[in-house]
Design an enzyme around this catalytic site. Structure first.
Site, PDB file in Angstrom:
ATOM      1  N   LYS A  80       0.871  -1.184   0.000  1.00 53.72           N
ATOM      2  CA  LYS A  80       0.000   0.000   0.000  1.00 53.72           C
ATOM      3  C   LYS A  80       0.904   1.229   0.000  1.00 53.72           C
ATOM      4  CE  LYS A  80      -3.802   1.758   2.973  1.00 53.72           C
ATOM      5  NZ  LYS A  80      -4.599   1.435   4.169  1.00 53.72           N
ATOM      6  N   SER A 155      -9.544   1.298   3.389  1.00 50.44           N
ATOM      7  CA  SER A 155      -8.734   2.127   2.528  1.00 50.44           C
ATOM      8  C   SER A 155      -7.683   1.336   1.744  1.00 50.44           C
ATOM      9  CB  SER A 155      -8.036   3.216   3.337  1.00 50.44           C
ATOM     10  OG  SER A 155      -7.204   2.647   4.302  1.00 50.44           O
ATOM     11  N   SER A 179      -9.659  -1.133   7.522  1.00 52.03           N
ATOM     12  CA  SER A 179      -9.124  -0.931   6.176  1.00 52.03           C
ATOM     13  C   SER A 179      -8.369  -2.088   5.562  1.00 52.03           C
ATOM     14  CB  SER A 179      -8.221   0.302   6.186  1.00 52.03           C
ATOM     15  OG  SER A 179      -9.009   1.457   6.385  1.00 52.03           O
TER      16      SER A 179
END
Lengths: 486, 468, 112
Positions: A80, A155, A179
């Protein structure tokens, strides 16, 4: 012929160790897959093709020399874009960091490098990890591989989608209110948020410091066990990282769960949940019963207060954590003639809508006159929520819940009303508030062929128990065999 | 005309002399190039996290104990949120609700609290731009807040000097106001003598010497008096000291009052101070200036004034005691150090003095034994300063041994009196002051080596006897 | 005791209204430049969110200790030793504007 990228991480680790395949071959297979699918999914922000192939080559050479390598050696992984990678752009999917090239590595990245992992690129996410759909990214939304008109969740949407679409064999994300778990559920992959303090936060762009945790995604429970083991453990650079021994999680993957006490909380089956989700989760619980687990009714009475508690605390911490993005030392700096103007323009232009909304909310919550009524109050309710779990775990080993009230929703569907978006975190948020570990794995599909994830929550530092149950469930079902047709 | 009383509280920030910063391993060394002593943590890079320097806590504990504070077994680090270019994270890690220590005292002044925090970087203002150097960001500080117990600039000065002495004796801070390792802000209000409530106070910043603290206070007292006398109200505000114009002026910031939005720093856990640690630190606290002064007065019979001067600096006090150990003459040692030695050097530089305490002690012994005269000793002292040699060496080399032989001295006395008959007559006529003149002449003849006591004896005999 | 309970029941209703002025004040505190449209929108959204968050007032938390961190231990320490980190030249690369090693920013105007 199964393409190499379609195997699981564990299977490929075995193949590499047996020298049935080389890391270069594997990396090339993965890079080709990324090329074929990246435009459709918009999962990658930065691709590091050359260095990936270079690392793969080095690993292959080490293996030929007979060096003993980590099970992750030579495996293509992506991160990420919230993990600082030295020399590789790290943007947090925000305009304010869109050109930022970090001068240092996060501890997690250092440890992955020590494990000779092949880093293929940085993944799309909600800006500053604020969001549940990956629609808040300055680089455009990520599409769910199961249905390109739907969100992958957030997310860590890019991470979940990339693993689901076999663009990498494993990925890392972060989880502050769900997330990792919610996108894992919406994308039909396995994801774990470990106990708070299990994995170092040093070099991870902070959203809410007392809630953030790093965790891996994978196609299989065993894959995720490998990935977590590689990065967990005390870090002297992170005062909140726990001084607890890291077990070899792969050693706890057995199929017998007879006698295991599984708590089911009634507060987690609410009005407003999709009927298919509820049905599928109940079926999964029945399946666990058939496997020999004991189902125990527990209560987590403060569940309905978790969302407001979370948003008051998380936004407060975030408003402070994001104060450093001021255009002075790094990142975007707006043109201005005075300092005040520079600050206001930089942050006004550099941050996206959701981020600004949360900064203002957080500023409000901490401000003079409101602190007691909001921030302190929320911190007190946090104690009550934590106590709920302490009490529940006296009666059971693990708690099983649905992950998301719905399956993947359509792009744009929840963007108008922030509260709607926030409420989709209702099942995942409490674990962050209490610091508990939680794993999600696929347990079925709805009538639209969209994945549904089962969440397993455990007491602090009992990830091995969670892995055990997850593995037993996974190996006795076939959900993990299904792939999106992207 | 109303009589007013000043009510003064002082906030002192002291930089702790640790090798590394409070939350990261960067050097605290002063002479580094801009932005050289930096790392992800003290530059506020994304993803950086603080880790607390144990030594900084130890130093803070020392000061807390020396000022007799109550130490909180559990204290919390909090974030103080505001924006400024020298504050890289956009917040300062400090302590708010639960500081390290509370309720102590220094002399008659009560200490409200002592807490730990990190220093900010440095801003230099140009005409169009400002320049930021983050070397100082993250250096550990303790903030010492007094109660508003002081009533005059003098009391404030005394308190500050005592505080500084303690910090230096504990060896935890340089106490240098000019260099910024010791900073002071003044909170001052005035009230009519009959009034119980405090008046509105002003905060004075930007004062960088002890003298200016006193001046700023004196100026403020007058200014506030004028404000009240003219029927207006004192405004609660921050004012800056202007050392050129010798006055304070209002900052009149266009912004609103700061809302720092303090909250416990989630990256740091509560600071626990177990009793065992407190005991250990207690044992490590040396005799401080105030105690030493008392002891010097009692043990060595020194005046309060002299004792006070000698304990100003730990090194000076130590030097003094070393000298006394050699010569056993505390009063002489005190005189020589305070008048002669401190003319050549300062109290802080004493360790680097070319005259070691051993040598000064030996010099004094020689005077005491009568081997040299007090006058010659001064010459020897100068030579010792310039050469670093021992007094014995110099005396031998230059033949400066005092002459006490009565016969030799009688000869000199007779010669001088013979050559100055006119003055002898005047002396006998009553101008007794001329004695000093004769002594001086005899000293000259002896090249300063004659024993003054012997001169006196013989001279007086000669002068008075002939008077019969 | 009974009056306490009665009072806490009374205070369930929403008592905070987010106004435009408050939003402008918050934007100032947080140094965010907002357009008129943004101010209007955030006022509406924050008002709705805070209204929902006041649900917490349903709970009596009078003697409950707040939880600010879920880690059970106390603070960890570092030894006081100097650790080398990145070189100045490395990290100055990310600084938007620098001059002779110092970070350059537009002038601060803070004295009236």
């Amino acid at each position: 012929m199964i393409p190499l990228y379609d195997y699981s991480l564990d299977e490929l680790s075995q193949k590499l160790q047996k020298k049935e395949v080389s890391s270069v071959e594997l990396t090339q297979s993965v890079l080709k897959r990324i090329e074929e699918t990246k435009a459709k999914l918009n999962t990658f922000i930065t691709l590091t093709k050359e260095s990936a192939l270079q690392t793969a080559k080095t690993v292959d050479q080490k293996r030929i020399k007979g060096e003993v390598l980590s099970p992750l050696a030579g495996i293509p992984i992506a991160l990420k874009d919230i993990f600082l990678t030295q020399g590789i752009k790290t943007t947090c999917c925000s305009k304010i960091l869109s050109q930022f090239i970090p001068p240092y590595d996060s501890t997690v990245v250092k440890r992955l490098k020590q494990n000779d992992v092949v880093l293929v690129g940085k993944l799309n996410m909600d800006e500053f990890a604020m969001g549940s759909s990956n629609e808040n990214s300055c680089f455009g939304p990520v599409k769910n591989p199961w249905d390109l008109e739907r969100t992958p969740g957030g997310s860590s949407g890019g991470s979940a989608a990339a693993v689901a679409a076999s663009q990498c064999l494993g990925a890392f994300g972060t989880d502050t209110g769900g997330s990792i778990r919610q996108p894992a559920s919406l994308c039909g992959v396995v994801g774990i948020k470990p106990t708070y303090g299990r994995v170092s936060r040093y070099g991870i762009i902070a959203f809410a410091s007392s809630l953030d945790q790093v965790g891996p995604f994978g196609k299989r429970v065993k894959d995720v066990a490998h990935l977590l083991k590689a990065v967990a453990g005390r870090d002297s650079m992170d005062s909140t990282s726990a001084d607890m021994k890291v077990p070899d999680y792969t050693q706890f993957l057995t199929k017998d769960i007879k006698g295991l006490k599984i708590g089911i909380a009634k507060e987690y089956f609410i009005k407003g949940m999709e009927a298919s989700t509820e049905k599928v989760v109940h079926k999964a619980i029945d399946h666990l019963k058939k496997l020999g687990a004991k189902i125990i009714d527990v209560s987590l009475p403060h569940t309905s207060y978790a969302v407001p508690t979370y948003y008051l605390i998380a936004t407060a911490e975030a408003s402070s954590n994001l104060a450093r993005y001021d255009g002075v030392k790094y990142g975007y700096r707006a043109k201005a003639s005075t300092l005040q103007e520079m600050y206001r323009k930089t942050r006004g232009e550099g941050f996206g809508r959701e981020v600004k909304r949360r900064i203002m909310l957080g500023t409000f919550v901490l401000s003079s006159g409101y602190y007691d009524a909001y921030y302190k109050k929320a911190s007190q309710v946090r104690t009550l929520i934590k106590r709920d779990f302490d009490e529940a775990f006296k009666h059971c080993d693990l708690i099983v819940t649905p992950t998301s009230p719905t399956t993947a929703f359509k792009l744009g569907e929840k963007m108008e009303d922030p509260l709607q978006m926030y409420l989709s975190d209702i099942f995942t948020i409490s674990a962050n508030l209490a610091g508990l570990p939680g794993l999600v794995l696929p347990c079925g599909f709805d009538e639209k062929n969209l994945p549904i994830g089962l969440q397993i929550l455990g007491p602090h530092f009992k990830e091995e128990k969670i892995f055990h149950l997850a593995y037993a469930y996974e190996q006795s079902t076939e959900w993990h065999q299904r792939k999106p047709t992207v | 005309m109303t009589s007013y009383e000043a009510v003064i509280g002082l906030e002192v920030h002291a930089q702790l002399k640790t090798k590394s910063k409070i939350f990261c391993g960067c050097s605290t060394e002063f002479n580094a190039k801009e932005n050289e002593n930096t790392c992800p943590v003290c530059t506020g890079m994304p993803g950086s996290l603080p880790v607390l320097n144990k030594k900084a806590v130890e130093f803070a504990l020392k000061m807390a104990m020396a000022t007799q504070c109550t130490i909180h077994e559990k204290s919390i680090f909090a974030r103080k949120n505001y924006f400024y270019p020298d504050l890289p994270k956009g917040y300062q890690i400090s302590q708010y609700d639960k500081p390290l220590a509370v309720q102590g005292k220094v002399g008659k002044v009560r200490i409200h609290r002592i807490h730990m925090e990190e220093d900010a970087g440095k801003n230099i203002h140009g005409t169009v731009s400002s320049y930021v150097n983050l070397n100082r960001a993250g250096i550990p500080l303790i903030e010492i807040v007094s109660e508003p117990d002081m009533r005059s600039s003098q009391e404030a000065g005394e308190y500050l000097r005592e505080l500084r002495s303690m910090l230096r004796y504990l060896d935890i801070c340089d106490g240098n106001m000019e260099e910024g390792s010791f900073r002071c802000d003044v909170n001052i209000s005035i009230r009519p003598l009959t009034q119980k409530e405090y008046g509105t106070r002003a905060e004075i910043k930007n004062i960088n010497s002890f003298r200016f603290v006193e001046k700023a206070i004196e100026y403020e007292i007058e200014r506030q008096k004028e404000v009240l006398e003219s029927g207006k109200r004192v405004v609660q505000e921050t004012r800056l000291w202007d050392s050129e114009k010798n006055q304070t002026f209002s900052m009149r910031s266009k912004e609103e009052a700061h809302d720092y939005r303090y909250f416990p720093d989630p990256d740091l856990l509560p600071l626990q101070i177990p009793n065992t640690w407190i005991e250990d630190v207690k044992k490590s606290i040396p005799e401080l200036g105030a105690q030493k002064k008392e002891r010097f007065m009692n043990q060595y019979g020194l005046t309060e004034y002299d004792a006070g001067l000698l304990v100003q600096e730990k090194e000076l006090a130590q030097y003094f005691e070393e000298v006394v150990q050699i010569c056993q003459q505390p009063k002489l040692a005190s005189n020589w150090i305070l008048s002669e030695l401190l003319r050549e050097t300062t109290a802080t530089q004493i360790a680097a003095s070319p005259i070691s305490s051993k040598h000064l002690g030996e010099l004094i012994k020689l005077i005491q034994k009568g081997t040299i005269s007090g006058k010659i000793a001064k010459t020897i002292f100068e030579k010792m300063w310039n050469s670093g040699q021992s007094p014995k060496t110099i005396v031998e080399k230059e033949g400066l041994v005092q002459v006490s032989d009565e016969n030799v001295i009688r000869q000199w006395v007779e010669e001088v009196l013979k050559n100055n008959q006119k003055f002898v007559d005047e002396y006998r006529a009553g101008r007794t002051k001329l004695l000093g003149f004769f002594v001086g002449e005899i000293m000259k003849k002896s090249q300063g080596k004659a024993n003054p006591a012997t001169i006196h004896e013989i001279l007086k005999k000669k002068l008075d006897s002939k008077g019969e | 005791m009974i009056t306490c309970f009665f009072f806490s029941v009374m205070v369930i209703k929403k008592f905070m209204h987010i106004t435009k002025e408050l939003v402008e004040h918050l934007a100032k505190l947080a140094l965010l430049e907002l357009t008129e449209e943004e101010v209007t929108r955030y006022t509406r959204e924050l008002d709705s969110l805070i209204g929902y968050f006041e649900k917490l007032n349903e709970l009596n938390t009078t003697h409950i200790e707040p939880t600010y961190q879920v880690v059970p231990e106390a603070i960890v320490f570092r030894e006081d030793s100097v650790q080398e980190s990145f070189k100045r030249e490395e990290w100055l690369k990310v600084v938007p504007q620098q001059e002779e090693g110092a970070i350059k920013v537009p002038k601060i105007i803070d004295v009236g």
